[in-house]
Design an enzyme around this catalytic site. Structure first.
Site, PDB file in Angstrom:
ATOM      1  N   ASN A   1      -2.096   6.954  -2.332  1.00 45.69           N
ATOM      2  CA  ASN A   1      -3.284   6.650  -1.540  1.00 45.69           C
ATOM      3  C   ASN A   1      -4.021   5.448  -2.125  1.00 45.69           C
ATOM      4  OD1 ASN A   1      -5.167   7.005   0.550  1.00 45.69           O
ATOM      5  ND2 ASN A   1      -6.530   8.185  -0.780  1.00 45.69           N
ATOM      6  N   ASN A   2      -3.268   4.431  -2.471  1.00 43.43           N
ATOM      7  CA  ASN A   2      -3.836   3.266  -3.138  1.00 43.43           C
ATOM      8  C   ASN A   2      -2.898   2.085  -2.959  1.00 43.43           C
ATOM      9  OD1 ASN A   2      -5.578   1.762  -4.671  1.00 43.43           O
ATOM     10  ND2 ASN A   2      -5.123   2.760  -6.617  1.00 43.43           N
TER      11      ASN A   2
ATOM     12  N   HIS B   1       0.866  -1.177   0.000  1.00 43.16           N
ATOM     13  CA  HIS B   1       0.000   0.000   0.000  1.00 43.16           C
ATOM     14  C   HIS B   1       0.900   1.224   0.000  1.00 43.16           C
ATOM     15  CE1 HIS B   1      -3.664   2.365   0.742  1.00 43.16           C
ATOM     16  NE2 HIS B   1      -2.834   3.168   1.395  1.00 43.16           N
ATOM     17  N   CYS B   2       0.703   2.088  -0.987  1.00 45.90           N
ATOM     18  CA  CYS B   2       1.561   3.264  -1.154  1.00 45.90           C
ATOM     19  C   CYS B   2       0.813   4.520  -0.723  1.00 45.90           C
ATOM     20  CB  CYS B   2       1.999   3.381  -2.618  1.00 45.90           C
ATOM     21  SG  CYS B   2       3.048   4.810  -2.952  1.00 45.90           S
ATOM     22  N   ILE B   3       1.332   5.194   0.303  1.00 48.21           N
ATOM     23  CA  ILE B   3       0.670   6.412   0.775  1.00 48.21           C
ATOM     24  C   ILE B   3       0.768   7.540  -0.254  1.00 48.21           C
ATOM     25  CG2 ILE B   3       1.073   5.838   3.192  1.00 48.21           C
ATOM     26  CD1 ILE B   3       3.291   7.998   3.163  1.00 48.21           C
TER      27      ILE B   3
END
Length: 225
Positions: A130-131, A125-127
């Protein structure tokens, strides 16, 4: 259930960084060094604009595209646990079942605590987008990182060239402000280029190994058990 809205502070920060680097590179560095009215200056401005636009477009797709949902109708063949279509838990030997989603998980699918659902072939999950990075958006995420690295190195070349250029005496009055903008842009670009280059190298390694970040982490963790 799904993830929160698209416009978050990390996304706003990425867009602000892209905008600042683009403006400083084209309208300060190129204009100061080559001049936007010259053939060389116009060519570099157009090339960097196209590269920046590609970065924004691929970034937007990575943010908005669904990483891949587990089909609600997915049901494993519980009588054939040895099938390559199944994945067995490391502990207990049971088929992988998500208690939170209330359904079985296909191979390489994982539950994301942020998005609150299972994601197909989840990498992480990549901040910054946001996905989750998963089955359906991994390719566009990789392309974005690739173009971002190229854009960073291109910007660094133009920034360094402009910083080393000696402004004519009659243009000295505007030199201080433009030089300050170039220095700030260079300060932003150095760690950004390093981080993106490391990230690109990491994902090239994962692609060559046919693994995900989660799988590599699980493999390393199992070595210490």
């Amino acid at each position: 259930m799904g993830r929160p809205g698209y416009l978050t502070l990390p996304i706003f920060s990425v867009l602000a960084a892209i905008g600042y680097v683009y403006y400083t590179t084209v309208f300060v560095a190129v204009a100061r060094w080559l001049g936007l009215a010259t053939a060389a200056g116009a060519a570099n401005a157009v090339a960097f604009t196209a590269l920046a636009a590609t970065c924004v477009a691929t970034y937007a797709v990575a943010v908005c595209r669904d990483p891949g949902r587990v089909p609600p109708s997915f049901q494993p063949d519980v009588e054939d646990v040895g099938s390559p279509l199944q994945e067995i838990k490391r502990k207990g030997g049971d088929l992988r079942y998500c208690q939170k989603c209330g359904q079985y998980k296909p191979p390489r699918a994982h539950h994301c605590r942020v998005c609150k659902r299972c994601v197909l072939k989840m990498d992480h999950h990549c901040i910054w987008i946001n996905n989750c990075v998963g089955h359906k958006n991994y390719k566009i995420f990789f392309i974005f990182v690739l173009y971002a690295v190229i854009a960073c190195f291109y910007a660094m070349i133009l920034i360094i060239g402009s910083a080393m250029y000696r402004v004519p005496v009659d243009e000295q009055s505007s030199n201080d402000s433009s030089r300050t903008s170039i220095i700030i842009c260079g300060i932003i670009l150095c760690p950004l280029t390093l981080a993106l280059t490391v990230l690109l190298g990491w994902h090239i390694y994962l692609i060559l190994q046919n693994k995900t970040t989660i799988e590599v982490g699980n493999t390393r963790s199992s070595h210490y058990l």
